[in-house]
Design a protein around this motif. Sequence first.
Motif, PDB file in Angstrom:
ATOM      1  N   VAL A   1     -21.323 -12.349 -38.917  1.00  0.00           N
ATOM      2  CA  VAL A   1     -20.002 -12.936 -38.721  1.00  0.00           C
ATOM      3  C   VAL A   1     -19.405 -13.499 -40.007  1.00  0.00           C
ATOM      4  N   VAL A   2     -20.193 -14.144 -40.853  1.00  0.00           N
ATOM      5  CA  VAL A   2     -19.620 -14.766 -42.059  1.00  0.00           C
ATOM      6  C   VAL A   2     -19.093 -13.716 -43.032  1.00  0.00           C
ATOM      7  N   PRO A   3     -19.857 -12.677 -43.384  1.00  0.00           N
ATOM      8  CA  PRO A   3     -19.269 -11.623 -44.227  1.00  0.00           C
ATOM      9  C   PRO A   3     -18.054 -10.954 -43.579  1.00  0.00           C
TER      10      PRO A   3
ATOM     11  N   THR B   1     -14.179 -18.744 -44.396  1.00  0.00           N
ATOM     12  CA  THR B   1     -15.408 -19.163 -45.044  1.00  0.00           C
ATOM     13  C   THR B   1     -15.119 -20.418 -45.856  1.00  0.00           C
ATOM     14  N   ALA B   2     -16.144 -21.223 -46.081  1.00  0.00           N
ATOM     15  CA  ALA B   2     -15.961 -22.457 -46.840  1.00  0.00           C
ATOM     16  C   ALA B   2     -15.427 -22.162 -48.244  1.00  0.00           C
ATOM     17  N   SER B   3     -15.898 -21.081 -48.857  1.00  0.00           N
ATOM     18  CA  SER B   3     -15.429 -20.749 -50.203  1.00  0.00           C
ATOM     19  C   SER B   3     -13.975 -20.300 -50.197  1.00  0.00           C
ATOM     20  N   ASP B   4     -13.554 -19.552 -49.170  1.00  0.00           N
ATOM     21  CA  ASP B   4     -12.161 -19.135 -49.092  1.00  0.00           C
ATOM     22  C   ASP B   4     -11.246 -20.313 -48.794  1.00  0.00           C
ATOM     23  N   PHE B   5     -11.719 -21.267 -48.013  1.00  0.00           N
ATOM     24  CA  PHE B   5     -10.952 -22.492 -47.788  1.00  0.00           C
ATOM     25  C   PHE B   5     -10.700 -23.199 -49.115  1.00  0.00           C
TER      26      PHE B   5
ATOM     27  N   ASP C   1     -22.692 -25.123 -38.793  1.00  0.00           N
ATOM     28  CA  ASP C   1     -23.377 -25.459 -40.055  1.00  0.00           C
ATOM     29  C   ASP C   1     -22.442 -25.422 -41.269  1.00  0.00           C
ATOM     30  N   GLY C   2     -21.149 -25.203 -41.043  1.00  0.00           N
ATOM     31  CA  GLY C   2     -20.178 -25.320 -42.114  1.00  0.00           C
ATOM     32  C   GLY C   2     -19.979 -24.102 -42.982  1.00  0.00           C
ATOM     33  N   ARG C   3     -20.605 -22.981 -42.644  1.00  0.00           N
ATOM     34  CA  ARG C   3     -20.344 -21.760 -43.415  1.00  0.00           C
ATOM     35  C   ARG C   3     -18.926 -21.263 -43.160  1.00  0.00           C
ATOM     36  N   LEU C   4     -18.425 -21.506 -41.958  1.00  0.00           N
ATOM     37  CA  LEU C   4     -17.039 -21.236 -41.620  1.00  0.00           C
ATOM     38  C   LEU C   4     -16.359 -22.556 -41.276  1.00  0.00           C
ATOM     39  N   VAL C   5     -15.130 -22.731 -41.760  1.00  0.00           N
ATOM     40  CA  VAL C   5     -14.418 -23.986 -41.507  1.00  0.00           C
ATOM     41  C   VAL C   5     -13.046 -23.689 -40.910  1.00  0.00           C
TER      42      VAL C   5
ATOM     43  N   ASP D   1     -23.688 -16.664 -32.516  1.00  0.00           N
ATOM     44  CA  ASP D   1     -23.678 -16.406 -33.958  1.00  0.00           C
ATOM     45  C   ASP D   1     -22.472 -17.052 -34.626  1.00  0.00           C
ATOM     46  N   LEU D   2     -21.304 -16.914 -34.015  1.00  0.00           N
ATOM     47  CA  LEU D   2     -20.116 -17.539 -34.590  1.00  0.00           C
ATOM     48  C   LEU D   2     -20.176 -19.052 -34.449  1.00  0.00           C
ATOM     49  N   THR D   3     -20.633 -19.534 -33.312  1.00  0.00           N
ATOM     50  CA  THR D   3     -20.752 -20.981 -33.124  1.00  0.00           C
ATOM     51  C   THR D   3     -21.670 -21.593 -34.175  1.00  0.00           C
ATOM     52  N   ALA D   4     -22.782 -20.942 -34.472  1.00  0.00           N
ATOM     53  CA  ALA D   4     -23.723 -21.457 -35.468  1.00  0.00           C
ATOM     54  C   ALA D   4     -23.077 -21.527 -36.843  1.00  0.00           C
ATOM     55  N   ALA D   5     -22.279 -20.528 -37.203  1.00  0.00           N
ATOM     56  CA  ALA D   5     -21.637 -20.509 -38.518  1.00  0.00           C
ATOM     57  C   ALA D   5     -20.585 -21.599 -38.649  1.00  0.00           C
ATOM     58  N   ILE D   6     -19.912 -21.935 -37.541  1.00  0.00           N
ATOM     59  CA  ILE D   6     -18.952 -23.044 -37.558  1.00  0.00           C
ATOM     60  C   ILE D   6     -19.681 -24.373 -37.609  1.00  0.00           C
TER      61      ILE D   6
END
Length: 359
Positions: free
Chosen positions: A28-30, A85-89, A68-72, A61-66
């Motif tokens: 999901v993150v990529p 993604t945190a980096s794109d934010f 743990d902060g990999r997705l914001v 999978d998406l819930t976990a990424a949100i």
Amino acid sequence: MGRLLTTRELGRTTLARQLLLERAAVPVVPAVHTLFGLNAQGPNLPYLALWSRLAPFAVPDLTAAITDGRLVRSTLIRATQHLMTASDFALLRPLLGPLLRRVQRNAFGKRTQGVDLDVLMSDARELLADGQVLTRPQLGRLLAERHPGTDATALGWTVQYLVPLIHPAPSGTWNVYGATPFALPASHREPTVDDAAEVVRRYLAAFGPATIADARAWSGISGLREVFAAMRPELRTYTDESGRELFDVPDAELTDPDAPAPVRFLPEFDAPLLAFADRTRVMTDAVRAEVCNGAAVAATVLVDGTVAATWELREAVLTVRPFRPLPVGARQEIEAEGARLHTFLSPDAAERDVRVLYP
């Protein structure tokens, strides 16, 4: 200008880059990085968007990424909620500052007249320091105590627009509704010219080829004409059927206009429906008038690569309303894909019904 690209070729290329021609077997993150964010006006919208794009896809999978902060999730593109993604934010949010200040001024300028906004932002950061999480109403009330005689609601919204904030989990996760929590991100920096160029590259990689007006409509960022002008030597150029100049990143592939485009169900506000000033690559102007009603953007169904219908799920019935007569076999494909979507949305339902109406 480069060679002519037909509307159909542009449409197929956009769908390929948005993972809508073939479901992708990526985490999901990529995937969210490739798509350059997902609309998150409602908590379930990113889940539905990825369900139509990834195989396999699982809600946890998406819930976990949100979580743990990999997705914001934050107020971002066009001043609406998006998941990135945190980096794109970190890349995009500073560039949206002027847009969000205009939105604040237009919506709450009169109600915050006399408030020192720099002091207000500093107060908000202090209240949210050390990992503190507050909902917008909570933060607004605390700020009103520091700014007597002011409108707490307006203060809360003002901070949402002016201070780079994220909405931590469980906000934005599957079926979680309610007051939006605020928290400070791990880091924030001032924008640079290189950041603006990188946003253009990422937009084109996710949605291109596209015009400058398209990029501006997608982002709300001003000054992009100068950015594109500086980047011209590194970008490919094309022409669309209306004679407009299109730009693209040099290493991106174009998609065969005759490539098969399977039926896809898109959630409300899905990116390809909003990422362009000229949206004819995905829907006619007549369909756009039906789909985009004021601030609302309906959930839609793609048939042969363009919007052919809207859909909604109510009381165990998934109803599809076509705008035009459907090609041979499309009705059966819609019913089959709709049944899979219905199972995803209602895994425990005792009964499920998919109804494809006639235009």
